[in-house]
Write an enzyme that holds these catalytic residues in place. Structure first.
Site: not given
Ligand SMILES: [Zn+2]
Length: 251
Positions: A113, A203, A58, A109
Site C-alpha cells: 500500500h 474498505h 480495499d 491492491h
C-alpha cells in the site's frame, strides 16, 4: 491521507513504449515498437446494464471484518470485488480462500500500500507482481483487476497493467468509510451516489499495509459493515443489482 474521487485524465489506449516507461535500457532490448503496449486508463464505472453497480472493498483481507462483509453479501446474494494487499494475503490465506469460494473476485491492491508515484518503475512492478503471485498461490488464479493505493496509479503501474493483462479499476462513489463518519453517513453517501455503472469504494482491511494503518480510522471497519447492512436492502428494493468488473469489458 487523500482518498479523493478519481479525477485522473483519460488516457485509454494511449500507445506508449512500455520499455521506456519501465526504464529499461535500450541495449539488448526489443525495438520499442515491438514492445509497445496499449496502456489502459483507470475505469471509474462499469458497463453492465441498467441499474447494475459494483461494490469494492480495499486493504484487506482482514480476519475481523472481511468475514462480516462476506456474511452480509451472502445474505443478499451479492458478489463484490476485494482489492487485497499482498502482505495481508499471506497472513490471512483462509480469508482469501473464503472470498474465492463464495464467488467473489480478488483484485490486486499492491503489496504494502505505498504511494506508487514515490516508487521506481521496478519497485512498482515488484509491488504488483508479488501480489499477483501471492493471490495465485492462495486463491488459485492471479487477479485480472488492479487498483492503486489512494488511486495513485502512476504511469508505471498502468504499464505493468498492460504487461500483465490487468485492468486498472478506480471508482465513482467514495463514501470515505475509512474516516469513520458514521454508518448512517456512509450508507447515505452510497445511496446518494447509486447509479447505473457506479463503482463503490469501501474498505474492509484494518490496515493499508505493514506500515500504513489509515490515519483517523483506528483500523475499525465496523461502520462499513453496518452501513452495508443498511443500504444493501434499500438499493435492492430500488431495483439495483451488483456485479464485478471482470465480468464486463471496459467501455
Ligand atoms: Zn487502499
Amino acid at each position: 491521507m487523500p482518498k479523493t474521487p478519481c479525477s485522473l485524465p483519460r488516457r485509454r489506449f494511449l500507445s506508449v513504449s512500455a520499455t521506456a516507461l519501465l526504464g529499461f535500457g535500450a541495449a539488448g532490448a526489443a525495438p520499442a515498437a515491438a514492445r509497445a503496449r496499449r496502456v489502459p486508463t483507470p475505469e471509474t464505472t462499469i458497463d453492465a446494464g441498467p441499474l447494475v453497480m459494483a461494490l469494492t472493498f480495499d486493504d484487506g483481507p482482514s480476519p475481523q471484518y472481511t468475514p462480516q462483509v462476506l456474511d452480509v453479501l451472502r445474505g443478499h446474494g451479492v458478489h463484490a470485488t476485494f482489492f487485497v494487499c499482498g502482505d495481508n494475503v499471506g497472513l490471512y490465506p483462509d480469508v482469501v480462500r473464503r472470498i474465492v469460494a463464495e464467488g467473489h473476485v480478488v483484485g490486486n491492491h499492491s503489496w504494502s500500500h505505498p504511494h506508487l508515484s514515490d516508487l521506481s518503475a521496478a519497485e512498482v512492478r515488484d509491488q504488483m507482481q508479488r501480489t499477483q503471485d501471492a493471490v495465485a498461490k492462495v486463491g488459485g488464479r492471479a487477479p485480472v483487476l488492479f487498483r492503486a493505493p489512494y488511486g495513485d496509479f502512476a504511469d508505471a503501474s498502468l504499464a505493468v497493467c498492460a504487461d500483465l493483462g490487468l485492468r486498472p479499476i478506480s471508482w465513482s462513489v467514495d463514501p470515505a468509510d475509512w474516516a469513520n463518519p458514521g454508518s448512517a453517513t456512509i450508507a447515505d453517501r452510497v445511496v446518494a451516489g447509486a447509479a447505473t455503472g457506479a463503482i463503490v469504494l469501501h474498505h474492509d482491511g484494518t490496515e493499508g499495509g505493514d506500515d500504513n494503518p489509515e490515519p483517523g480510522s483506528g483500523g475499525d471497519r465496523s461502520q462499513t459493515v453496518t452501513a452495508l447492512k443498511s443500504y444493501l436492502p434499500r438499493l435492492i428494493s430500488a431495483g439495483y443489482t451488483f456485479t464485478t468488473p471482470d465480468a464486463h469489458p471496459p467501455r
